[in-house]
Write a protein that holds these residues in place. Sequence first.
Motif, PDB file in Angstrom:
ATOM      1  N   GLN A  19      48.833  34.627  48.722  1.00 35.92           N
ATOM      2  CA  GLN A  19      49.531  35.359  47.667  1.00 35.92           C
ATOM      3  C   GLN A  19      49.758  36.799  48.118  1.00 35.92           C
ATOM      4  N   GLY A  23      50.697  38.433  43.305  1.00 33.80           N
ATOM      5  CA  GLY A  23      50.073  37.166  42.940  1.00 33.80           C
ATOM      6  C   GLY A  23      50.961  36.331  42.040  1.00 33.80           C
ATOM      7  N   SER A  24      50.421  35.232  41.558  1.00 35.51           N
ATOM      8  CA  SER A  24      51.105  34.302  40.641  1.00 35.51           C
ATOM      9  C   SER A  24      52.350  33.654  41.245  1.00 35.51           C
ATOM     10  N   THR A  45      46.087  31.885  42.135  1.00 33.93           N
ATOM     11  CA  THR A  45      47.186  32.802  41.818  1.00 33.93           C
ATOM     12  C   THR A  45      46.789  34.272  41.887  1.00 33.93           C
ATOM     13  N   ALA A  47      46.047  38.005  43.193  1.00 37.76           N
ATOM     14  CA  ALA A  47      46.684  38.857  44.192  1.00 37.76           C
ATOM     15  C   ALA A  47      45.873  38.860  45.481  1.00 37.76           C
ATOM     16  N   LYS A  49      44.979  36.586  47.462  1.00 40.49           N
ATOM     17  CA  LYS A  49      44.084  35.448  47.682  1.00 40.49           C
ATOM     18  C   LYS A  49      44.824  34.360  48.459  1.00 40.49           C
TER      19      LYS A  49
END
Length: 72
Positions: A19, A23-24, A45, A47, A49
Amino acid sequence: TLVFSTVTAGQAFTVILVQDATGSRTVTGPAGIKWAGGSAPTLTTGANKADAFGFIATSASAYYGFIVGQNL
């Protein structure tokens, strides 16, 4: 969308999805994946990661998929 090209039966490979700082993000994989346990995993999700997935090709367009690590 992920596309696995030039894959042959018996080949094993790893995909690491990272990510960004927001993120997401979402990903769509090939339809020919048979996941261990019967269901595609839920992506991390958060940030910055990462998730790591392993694949074994059973043909040029079919794969066994498994989780190597998540929320890394």
